[in-house]
Design an enzyme around this catalytic site. Structure first.
Site, mmCIF file in Angstrom:
data_model
loop_
_atom_site.group_PDB
_atom_site.id
_atom_site.type_symbol
_atom_site.label_atom_id
_atom_site.label_comp_id
_atom_site.label_asym_id
_atom_site.label_seq_id
_atom_site.Cartn_x
_atom_site.Cartn_y
_atom_site.Cartn_z
ATOM 1 C CG ASP A 126 -28.178 -10.308 53.488
ATOM 2 O OD1 ASP A 126 -27.580 -9.245 53.706
ATOM 3 O OD2 ASP A 126 -28.247 -10.838 52.367
ATOM 4 C CB THR A 186 -29.143 -14.633 51.847
ATOM 5 O OG1 THR A 186 -28.420 -13.581 52.480
ATOM 6 C CG2 THR A 186 -30.620 -14.439 52.111
ATOM 7 N NE ARG A 249 -26.139 -11.692 45.427
ATOM 8 C CZ ARG A 249 -25.499 -11.175 44.375
ATOM 9 N NH1 ARG A 249 -24.933 -11.966 43.485
ATOM 10 N NH2 ARG A 249 -25.428 -9.858 44.212
ATOM 11 C CG ASP A 250 -29.811 -13.668 48.093
ATOM 12 O OD1 ASP A 250 -28.896 -14.328 48.617
ATOM 13 O OD2 ASP A 250 -29.673 -12.480 47.763
ATOM 14 C CD GLU A 304 -27.462 -8.370 46.804
ATOM 15 O OE1 GLU A 304 -26.455 -9.067 46.959
ATOM 16 O OE2 GLU A 304 -27.650 -7.295 47.400
ATOM 17 C CG ASP A 337 -25.684 -5.955 44.244
ATOM 18 O OD1 ASP A 337 -25.391 -5.780 45.432
ATOM 19 O OD2 ASP A 337 -24.878 -6.369 43.400
#
Length: 648
Positions: A126, A186, A249-250, A304, A337
């Site tokens: 990423d 990330t 996440r992210d 994501e 994902d």
């Protein structure tokens, strides 16, 4: 490779965000503190009980730097991310396992790109925290310094003056704390009102829990941002109740609310519903979770690398992430994902409650028929606002389509796409348009112009010499008499079922297509990659155009995923069919109708390499004669190498 110990961020220095410090995990502020705090404590207790069941992994590597495939998979599963190995690509393609092709170093050396960004060696995925600062474009990226497969993730770092020529810098952040012990994942950069930078990123803890962490430059006066300090109070966010420890996440770039707070969104899922959680903050250390989600779409799985940004409805220019108003639409993009596809949708953002709704729910984020940045190999993308030139720039990770064994043999895996400007299509109002940054033209060398009339069933060589590094811009026109005959013939039925993916590729002939270019071809066409238009007669007797790339004959190798990519492309009244193709060894990027539809492909020829690489123009239509007017540039290589004092 030099030891990274000297590059570890200093965590004991005073941070620039405030004078107060805390070594405790900040608790998220809530509107109903007592009830929600109890819920938080209960949720954290469940998380602790859950992660105690996880068996930790020592993360060791073999002497040659390559991980055992089973080890890589198990580590990915343990960390809570899907398999980033190419084995997953095979599973999604339905090809299953196959015998490895006998690659040699001559073939593998040719695959390395000449003007796309990639590290000197090993694995990359990423894009992270891109920004422009004190005269330099900064690019951070997920990187494995130890092998050409996913694992041991740190932040690589490179800088450029023009987004084309890059200098590799020392690693920006490495997993040296308990809250990112299993990976510095990330993240995104935000410019504060005073011009300083904060970076939020996901860390995978020593117990494989996904948490959000804060970092900032150790020396803001350093234009290269060589050293980064991690906030001593990390993590600043932990998974809230109802969210899995490995489904959080992210974080995005933050934007300003009307109330003067900063707002971010983070990807997650609730059962099979993809969601974007919303948090407000004033100092990036303590956060208030909004009761509402920015957006959610059932049956789309984990979201994501969410991106959220404004686009102008009236002007072809980029906007700062905090801009809003009546002439603005907002984009929500999420990386799926489950499918490894980046989907986006255009809609309306409501600042008062932090929600967003799509203009057209039938093509919402993550729906299979919805809009994509790219209909080929393009994932985990990230935009940033380039205040230097007033544009929004899109980065995208271009993974491999070959076998993991081949990546280990060649010593590297993945490239980044050429950075693209991204704006709303002001002509249609229903899609984005993407275009390679203007700086890529600086690599253009000699060029040739062509004007060719090509009859049905014709393949014509294009004399440009070696064709491994090209920039092609073309216009196509279907002979008017042929169109009139076809549209006046009732026996020619409208085609409502056509799709690039299921059409059988460029060899399946129709009345008005396919036609375009075969790139990375050898002289005998035993290997070639057609990039083409396919035009059909719709049920309403109107033209309907598709833009496709067929990799099914791109290589003789059998351990490569070789799909046909593509999608419908809007062509407005009075417009000619136009395409641009960037060819750079093992990557082909195609842009139709000014970037309304884009396709990125990875190809691995075994014969069409070095001086044997050719370019062809073809028309495989049954009834139509095509006129093609195009220009082809040979492309120079970019300077991408480690930095030295002379470079600076």
């Amino acid at each position: 490779m030099a030891s990274t110990e000297a590059l570890l961020p200093v965590t004991s220095r005073q941070d620039p965000l405030s004078e107060s410090r805390s070594d405790q995990i900040p608790e998220t502020r809530r509107r109903r503190p007592i009830k929600v705090h109890l819920a938080v404590y209960s949720g954290l207790l469940l998380v602790v009980l859950y992660v105690t069941l996880i068996v930790t992994h020592d993360g060791s590597t073999s002497q040659n730097g390559a991980r055992d495939e089973t080890e890589t998979k198990s580590r990915a599963r343990m960390a809570g991310v899907s398999e980033k190995t190419n084995e997953r690509v095979w599973r999604l393609s339905g090809d299953g396992k196959t015998e490895a092709f006998p690659w040699n170093n001559t073939m593998l050396s040719w695959q390395r790109t000449a003007f796309h960004f990639q590290p000197e060696k090993n694995w990359m995925n990423d894009p992270n925290g891109p920004l422009f600062y004190k005269g330099w474009y900064h690019f951070f990226y997920q990187y494995n310094p130890n092998a050409a497969v996913w694992g041991d993730i740190v932040w690589g770092h490179a800088v450029s003056k023009d987004l084309i020529h890059w200098l590799y810098l020392p690693l920006a952040m490495v997993p040296d704390q308990w809250y990112d012990a299993n990976g510095v994942w990330t993240g995104s950069a935000t410019f504060l009102d005073d011009g300083s930078i904060v970076m939020l990123y996901t860390g995978s803890t020593d117990k494989f829990v996904q948490v959000q962490n804060l970092a900032y430059p150790e020396d803001p006066s350093d234009p290269l941002l060589l050293k980064w300090t991690k906030f001593s109070g990390n993590p600043v966010l932990v998974p809230p109740p109802g969210i899995g420890a490995k489904d959080f996440r992210d974080p995005t770039t933050a934007w300003k609310t009307s109330a003067g707070k900063w707002r971010i969104t983070i990807g997650s899922k609730i059962n099979r519903t993809g969601v974007s959680l919303v948090y407000d903050t004033t100092d990036f250390k303590t956060y208030e979770k909004r009761e509402t989600l920015l957006h959610q779409v059932p049956n789309t799985g984990m979201w994501e690398c969410i991106d959220f940004y404004p686009v102008s409805k009236t002007k072809v220019k980029g906007l700062d992430t905090s801009v809003k108003g009546p002439d603005v639409k907002h984009i929500v993009k999420a990386s799926m994902d489950d499918t490894r596809i980046d989907h986006y949708a255009i809609g309306t953002y409501y600042d008062s409650n932090g929600t967003w709704f799509p203009d057209n729910p039938s093509i919402d984020v993550g729906i299979s028929t919805g809009l994509r940045y790219d209909y080929g190999k393009f994932y985990a993308s990230k935009t940033f606002y380039d205040q230097n030139k007033g544009r929004r720039i899109l980065w995208g990770w271009i993974g491999e389509s070959d076998s993991e064994a081949a990546d280990v043999q060649k010593g590297w895996s993945s490239v980044q796409g050429i950075p693209r400007t991204v704006v709303l299509d002001t002509k249609t109002g229903k899609n984005l348009v993407q275009w390679p940054v203007e700086e890529i033209k600086s690599l253009r060398l000699s060029s040739k112009k062509f004007h060719m009339k090509v009859g049905p069933g014709t393949m014509v060589p294009v004399d440009v010499g070696s064709a491994a590094q090209l920039d092609i811009e073309a216009e196509f026109k279907i002979k008017k008499d042929d169109l009139e005959i076809i549209f006046g013939d009732d026996s020619v039925e409208g085609d409502k079922e056509f799709s690039c993916q299921n059409s059988g590729g460029s060899t399946v002939r129709g009345a008005l297509g396919p036609f375009g270019f075969s790139v990375l071809a050898d002289q005998s066409l035993s290997e070639h990659t057609p990039v083409y238009f396919y035009v059909t007669k719709g049920k309403d007797s109107k033209l309907k155009s598709y833009f496709c790339t067929d990799t099914s004959r791109s290589t003789m190798a059998n351990d490569v995923v070789k799909p046909v990519y593509g999608s419908f492309v809007p062509v407005l009244k009075g417009e000619k069919l136009t395409m641009r193709i960037l060819v750079d060894h093992s990557i082909v990027e195609g842009f139709a109708q000014g970037g309304r539809t884009c396709i990125t492909s990875r190809v691995y020829p075994t014969k069409a390499i070095y001086g044997a690489t050719k370019l062809f123009l073809f028309n495989n239509a049954i009834d139509a004669t095509i006129t093609a007017s195009f220009k082809v540039w040979q492309m120079n290589s970019a300077f991408i190498h480690p930095y030295s004092a002379d470079d600076l």
